[in-house]
Write a protein that holds these residues in place. Structure first.
Motif, PDB file in Angstrom:
ATOM      1  N   PRO A   1       0.860  -1.184  -0.074  1.00  0.00           N
ATOM      2  CA  PRO A   1      -0.086  -0.116  -0.097  1.00  0.00           C
ATOM      3  C   PRO A   1       0.792   1.266  -0.052  1.00  0.00           C
ATOM      4  N   PRO A   2       0.220   2.381  -0.429  1.00  0.00           N
ATOM      5  CA  PRO A   2      -1.001   2.531  -0.581  1.00  0.00           C
ATOM      6  C   PRO A   2      -1.449   2.079  -2.212  1.00  0.00           C
ATOM      7  N   VAL A   3      -0.468   2.311  -3.236  1.00  0.00           N
ATOM      8  CA  VAL A   3      -0.823   1.946  -4.415  1.00  0.00           C
ATOM      9  C   VAL A   3       0.168   0.973  -5.051  1.00  0.00           C
ATOM     10  N   ASN A   4       0.384   0.057  -4.526  1.00  0.00           N
ATOM     11  CA  ASN A   4       1.469  -0.992  -5.049  1.00  0.00           C
ATOM     12  C   ASN A   4       2.361  -0.265  -6.111  1.00  0.00           C
ATOM     13  N   ALA A   5       3.116   0.468  -5.570  1.00  0.00           N
ATOM     14  CA  ALA A   5       4.036   1.018  -6.650  1.00  0.00           C
ATOM     15  C   ALA A   5       5.276   0.050  -6.487  1.00  0.00           C
ATOM     16  N   LEU A   6       5.995  -0.248  -7.742  1.00  0.00           N
ATOM     17  CA  LEU A   6       6.627  -1.166  -8.026  1.00  0.00           C
ATOM     18  C   LEU A   6       8.154  -0.705  -7.788  1.00  0.00           C
ATOM     19  N   ASP A   7       8.718  -1.421  -6.806  1.00  0.00           N
ATOM     20  CA  ASP A   7      10.034  -1.088  -6.498  1.00  0.00           C
ATOM     21  C   ASP A   7      10.777  -2.513  -6.377  1.00  0.00           C
ATOM     22  N   PRO A   8      11.920  -2.678  -6.266  1.00  0.00           N
ATOM     23  CA  PRO A   8      12.723  -3.919  -6.776  1.00  0.00           C
ATOM     24  C   PRO A   8      12.168  -5.100  -5.788  1.00  0.00           C
ATOM     25  N   GLU A   9      11.849  -4.873  -4.454  1.00  0.00           N
ATOM     26  CA  GLU A   9      11.492  -5.813  -3.695  1.00  0.00           C
ATOM     27  C   GLU A   9      10.335  -6.567  -4.182  1.00  0.00           C
ATOM     28  N   LEU A  10       9.333  -5.547  -4.323  1.00  0.00           N
ATOM     29  CA  LEU A  10       7.974  -6.067  -4.815  1.00  0.00           C
ATOM     30  C   LEU A  10       8.108  -6.602  -6.164  1.00  0.00           C
ATOM     31  N   LEU A  11       8.857  -6.419  -7.061  1.00  0.00           N
ATOM     32  CA  LEU A  11       9.192  -6.887  -8.275  1.00  0.00           C
ATOM     33  C   LEU A  11       9.694  -8.261  -8.233  1.00  0.00           C
ATOM     34  N   ALA A  12      10.943  -8.505  -7.420  1.00  0.00           N
ATOM     35  CA  ALA A  12      11.494 -10.023  -7.008  1.00  0.00           C
ATOM     36  C   ALA A  12      10.424 -10.816  -6.506  1.00  0.00           C
TER      37      ALA A  12
ATOM     38  N   ALA B   1       7.463 -19.581  -9.869  1.00  0.00           N
ATOM     39  CA  ALA B   1       7.399 -20.709  -9.070  1.00  0.00           C
ATOM     40  C   ALA B   1       6.228 -21.461  -9.041  1.00  0.00           C
ATOM     41  N   ALA B   2       4.963 -20.770  -9.609  1.00  0.00           N
ATOM     42  CA  ALA B   2       3.705 -21.320  -9.382  1.00  0.00           C
ATOM     43  C   ALA B   2       3.556 -22.729 -10.227  1.00  0.00           C
ATOM     44  N   PRO B   3       4.002 -22.846 -11.305  1.00  0.00           N
ATOM     45  CA  PRO B   3       3.774 -24.240 -11.920  1.00  0.00           C
ATOM     46  C   PRO B   3       4.600 -25.380 -11.299  1.00  0.00           C
ATOM     47  N   GLY B   4       5.555 -25.178 -10.626  1.00  0.00           N
ATOM     48  CA  GLY B   4       6.447 -26.266 -10.146  1.00  0.00           C
ATOM     49  C   GLY B   4       5.659 -26.789  -8.831  1.00  0.00           C
ATOM     50  N   GLU B   5       4.666 -25.766  -8.243  1.00  0.00           N
ATOM     51  CA  GLU B   5       3.999 -25.812  -6.941  1.00  0.00           C
ATOM     52  C   GLU B   5       2.740 -26.487  -7.317  1.00  0.00           C
ATOM     53  N   GLY B   6       2.421 -26.930  -8.729  1.00  0.00           N
ATOM     54  CA  GLY B   6       1.098 -27.414  -8.661  1.00  0.00           C
ATOM     55  C   GLY B   6       0.027 -26.584  -9.250  1.00  0.00           C
ATOM     56  N   ALA B   7       0.253 -25.197  -9.490  1.00  0.00           N
ATOM     57  CA  ALA B   7      -0.787 -24.278  -9.985  1.00  0.00           C
ATOM     58  C   ALA B   7      -0.833 -24.485 -11.746  1.00  0.00           C
ATOM     59  N   ARG B   8      -2.009 -24.502 -12.259  1.00  0.00           N
ATOM     60  CA  ARG B   8      -2.326 -24.570 -13.549  1.00  0.00           C
ATOM     61  C   ARG B   8      -2.771 -23.529 -14.048  1.00  0.00           C
ATOM     62  N   GLY B   9      -3.103 -22.264 -13.144  1.00  0.00           N
ATOM     63  CA  GLY B   9      -3.091 -20.941 -13.577  1.00  0.00           C
ATOM     64  C   GLY B   9      -3.076 -20.011 -12.642  1.00  0.00           C
ATOM     65  N   VAL B  10      -2.691 -18.675 -12.988  1.00  0.00           N
ATOM     66  CA  VAL B  10      -2.186 -17.628 -11.928  1.00  0.00           C
ATOM     67  C   VAL B  10      -3.222 -16.641 -12.108  1.00  0.00           C
ATOM     68  N   VAL B  11      -3.685 -15.994 -11.034  1.00  0.00           N
ATOM     69  CA  VAL B  11      -4.139 -14.612 -11.099  1.00  0.00           C
ATOM     70  C   VAL B  11      -3.379 -13.612 -10.389  1.00  0.00           C
ATOM     71  N   VAL B  12      -3.015 -12.441 -11.009  1.00  0.00           N
ATOM     72  CA  VAL B  12      -2.122 -11.457 -10.404  1.00  0.00           C
ATOM     73  C   VAL B  12      -3.188 -10.321 -10.128  1.00  0.00           C
ATOM     74  N   ALA B  13      -3.356  -9.998  -8.956  1.00  0.00           N
ATOM     75  CA  ALA B  13      -4.285  -8.941  -8.520  1.00  0.00           C
ATOM     76  C   ALA B  13      -3.667  -7.687  -7.713  1.00  0.00           C
ATOM     77  N   GLY B  14      -4.254  -6.723  -7.967  1.00  0.00           N
ATOM     78  CA  GLY B  14      -3.918  -5.416  -7.220  1.00  0.00           C
ATOM     79  C   GLY B  14      -4.842  -5.192  -5.929  1.00  0.00           C
ATOM     80  N   GLY B  15      -4.644  -4.232  -5.330  1.00  0.00           N
ATOM     81  CA  GLY B  15      -5.658  -3.531  -4.272  1.00  0.00           C
ATOM     82  C   GLY B  15      -7.061  -2.985  -4.849  1.00  0.00           C
ATOM     83  N   PRO B  16      -7.718  -2.776  -3.945  1.00  0.00           N
ATOM     84  CA  PRO B  16      -9.005  -1.843  -4.211  1.00  0.00           C
ATOM     85  C   PRO B  16      -8.693  -0.337  -4.875  1.00  0.00           C
ATOM     86  N   ASN B  17      -8.984   0.076  -5.928  1.00  0.00           N
ATOM     87  CA  ASN B  17      -8.942   1.323  -6.398  1.00  0.00           C
ATOM     88  C   ASN B  17      -7.742   1.273  -7.261  1.00  0.00           C
ATOM     89  N   VAL B  18      -6.526   0.608  -6.944  1.00  0.00           N
ATOM     90  CA  VAL B  18      -5.310   0.817  -7.825  1.00  0.00           C
ATOM     91  C   VAL B  18      -4.758  -0.647  -8.041  1.00  0.00           C
TER      92      VAL B  18
END
Length: 249
Positions: free
Chosen positions: A18-29, A37-54
């Motif tokens: 928060p407040p706007v999910n600004a992309l810094d190196p830590e968040l991006l990493a 990692a998702a496919p190796g952990e058994g996920a067959r699909g991924v949803v990338v979501a943000g926060g409310p309003n942004v």
């Protein structure tokens, strides 16, 4: 920086800076690691979501303005590698866009297979020109492949952000729904896709997305150097400092 929620075969990765999910190196990493990692952990699909309003306000410009050239270059390289990780994911990825999604937030959404956006006064687009930057050709390709060369040219040259209704009309996003249902609709689209025979669906997907993967894979460190050169142009620095001042208010 992120929250992980498992829904049977689907992994939801929620940006949580928060407040706007600004992309810094830590968040991006964190996002890059989770997507890879998702496919190796058994996920067959991924949803990338943000926060409310942004969904994401794009790159963290105040943070970037404090960096020396080497650290700035590394931060931008991390951003492009995160976009590439989403584009190259061997399983489908859906963007659940619950609000505004300018610049870097838009780039990440464009790398996904499908985009569900909240209906309402929210805007999305590549507004780099507005802050004195030139979106590299690899990034421009992401928009061209969705809405066509001429419409992409008009938006890119103006650095325009469009509202949700116009974004859907242009094909920039695929579906609109009420804000509280964005992630639900994203999962629902994936669930229908995952009912198809897996091998032919995924093989067809790889062929259909080859241009997207190639565009991002072809973005070189020398091109990044040219992009960073632009960051230090006087007109760009003036625009960036004005942006930081506005954010400070």
């Amino acid at each position: 920086m992120i929250e992980l929620h498992r829904h049977d075969d689907i992994l939801e990765i929620r940006l949580a800076r928060p407040p706007v999910n600004a992309l810094d190196p830590e968040l991006l990493a964190a996002l890059r690691t989770a997507v890879r990692a998702a496919p190796g952990e058994g996920a067959r699909g991924v949803v990338v979501a943000g926060g409310p309003n942004v969904f994401s306000g794009g790159m963290d410009v105040p943070h970037l303005m404090k960096l020396d050239r080497a650290a700035l270059t590394a931060a931008w390289w991390g951003f492009f590698q995160t976009a590439r990780a989403i584009a190259e994911s061997p399983v489908p990825v859906v963007a659940a866009i619950g609000g505004h999604s300018p610049a870097g937030g838009c780039v990440l959404a464009l790398c996904c297979d499908y985009r569900v956006m909240a209906r309402g006064p929210f805007r999305i687009g590549l507004n780099e020109v507005q802050v004195g930057l030139v979106a590299p050709d690899a990034i421009q390709h992401l928009m061209r492949r969705l809405i066509g060369p001429y419409r992409a040219e008009r938006l890119l040259v103006a650095g325009a952000l469009v509202d949700a209704e116009q974004a859907q009309a242009l094909g920039l996003v695929d579906e609109l729904t009420d804000a509280e249902h964005v992630t639900v609709r994203a999962r629902a689209w994936l669930e229908e896709l995952l009912k198809l025979p897996a091998e032919p669906m995924l093989a067809t997907r790889r062929l259909a997305r080859a241009d997207l993967v190639a565009a991002l894979a072809g973005f070189s460190e020398s091109e990044l150097g040219g992009f960073v050169d632009g960051w230090y142009r006087p007109d760009c620095q003036a625009a960036l400092k004005a942006l930081v001042a506005r954010l400070g208010k």
